[in-house]
Design a protein around this motif. Structure first.
Motif: not given
Length: 352
Positions: A185-193
């Motif tokens: 999961g990613n708990i930050r608004q900015s994404n990993i692309i």
């Protein structure tokens, strides 16, 4: 607390920690290590802790000021001796070593000379020395700024907002398929692309000749499924988008390196590598974790984490997707018989 969520914490050797740190120690002579680090000095500086960076910054500035100050004092003394002058004939208002160091600081930091300045009567070496110090004064901050900027842009802290489930699960599905699963999961608004996931298992292997390979690496084929989708709908692991958590699955069949996972004497470690580009900085990064046999729960499934509901804002009703990370690590037994089997298996592993 539920017995199925209590896990033993006896020590077991592992290659990668839960936070992604590689627990490998290299045995090499101090001299060879030092020479190797010096040859790759820029990376060595980047890997240093912040306190050493600031200590190196102040130390470099102070050292260059002092060294050039001593050279200036020697230059003034030599010039006065050559001209038999009783007053400073090279630098105005410099009569002691402390004043020479102060002149060096004023020259290198370009704060202005004030009453201390280079006189026309100074020999040619004084002009060369001043040009050299100005060059060093410009080059040193550029190098230090480049190192600090590069280090500050490293996405090392970004790994704290990419979360992996603390435990992995193994469940049996239709046609008696066993599935090894964990969450990302990613708990930050900015994404990993441009993301991808790779999963490896490290275990002991014995060759046909009887040779024992203690750390044999096998890659596990995996598939991904987004929370909220049907269990049969799986995607390519190289096309991961993390607006909400992803379930990573490996099918344990006869060709799987985990086909003997029920063997309680088997010691192994499953290493997970999640790679991508941090959207806010454009820097590629790798996030790691691992699972040992004690961190695998048999016949459990992860609790739902994605919920949809409608929210009224005045006369407008909006569809809201809520991701409950409080249940990110929660699992529940598939059935009571399977739960008892899990307890027996975990107890046997605790004796290893």
């Amino acid at each position: 607390m539920d017995d199925y969520h209590q896990h033993d914490h006896h020590k077991r050797f592992r290659l990668v920690s839960k936070t992604g740190e590689c627990l490998v120690v290299f045995k090499i002579s101090t001299k060879e290590r030092l020479l190797a680090y010096l040859r790759d000095s820029f990376t060595s500086f980047i890997d240093m802790k912040w306190r050493y960076h600031f200590l190196g910054f102040f130390g470099t500035c102070f050292a260059t000021w002092t060294i050039f100050g001593l050279i200036w004092y020697a230059t003034v003394d030599a010039n006065d001796t050559a001209t038999n002058s009783t007053v400073s004939s090279c630098i105005g208002e410099v009569f002691s070593m402390g004043e020479a160091i102060l002149f060096s600081y004023e020259s290198q930091s370009t704060v202005g000379y004030g009453s201390r300045y280079l006189l026309p009567e100074c020999n040619f070496g004084g002009y060369i020395l001043q040009i050299l110090q100005i060059f060093v004064g410009v080059l040193t901050p550029c190098i230090i700024s480049g190192i600090l900027f590069t280090k500050s842009r490293r996405p090392k802290r970004r790994s704290e907002t990419i979360v992996f489930s603390e435990m992995a699960t193994i469940i049996t599905k239709k046609k008696k398929r066993r599935l090894f699963q964990f969450r990302i999961g990613n708990i930050r608004q900015s994404n990993i692309i441009s993301t991808s996931v790779r999963v490896f298992v490290v275990k002991e292997r014995k060759t046909n000749e009887g040779e024992v390979i203690p750390f044999c690496l096998h890659q596990l084929p995996i598939s991904t499924r987004y929370e909220g989708r049907k269990e049969d709908e799986e995607d390519n692991p190289n096309l991961i988008f993390l607006p909400w958590p992803v379930m990573v699955t490996h099918i344990i069949d006869m060709d799987s390196p985990l086909k003997d996972i029920q063997d309680t004497t088997l010691k192994f470690e499953i290493i997970v590598l999640f790679e991508g580009i941090v959207e806010s900085t454009g820097k590629p990064s790798q996030f790691r974790t691992s699972y040992t046999p004690d961190e695998i729960i048999w016949h459990h499934k992860f609790a739902p984490i994605v919920m949809e509901f409608k929210k009224a804002e005045g006369e407008i009703i909006k569809d809201i997707i809520d991701i409950d990370y409080f249940t990110f690590n929660i699992t529940s037994p598939v059935n009571r018989a399977a739960s008892r089997e899990h307890v027996i298996t975990k107890t046997e592993r605790a004796k290893i």
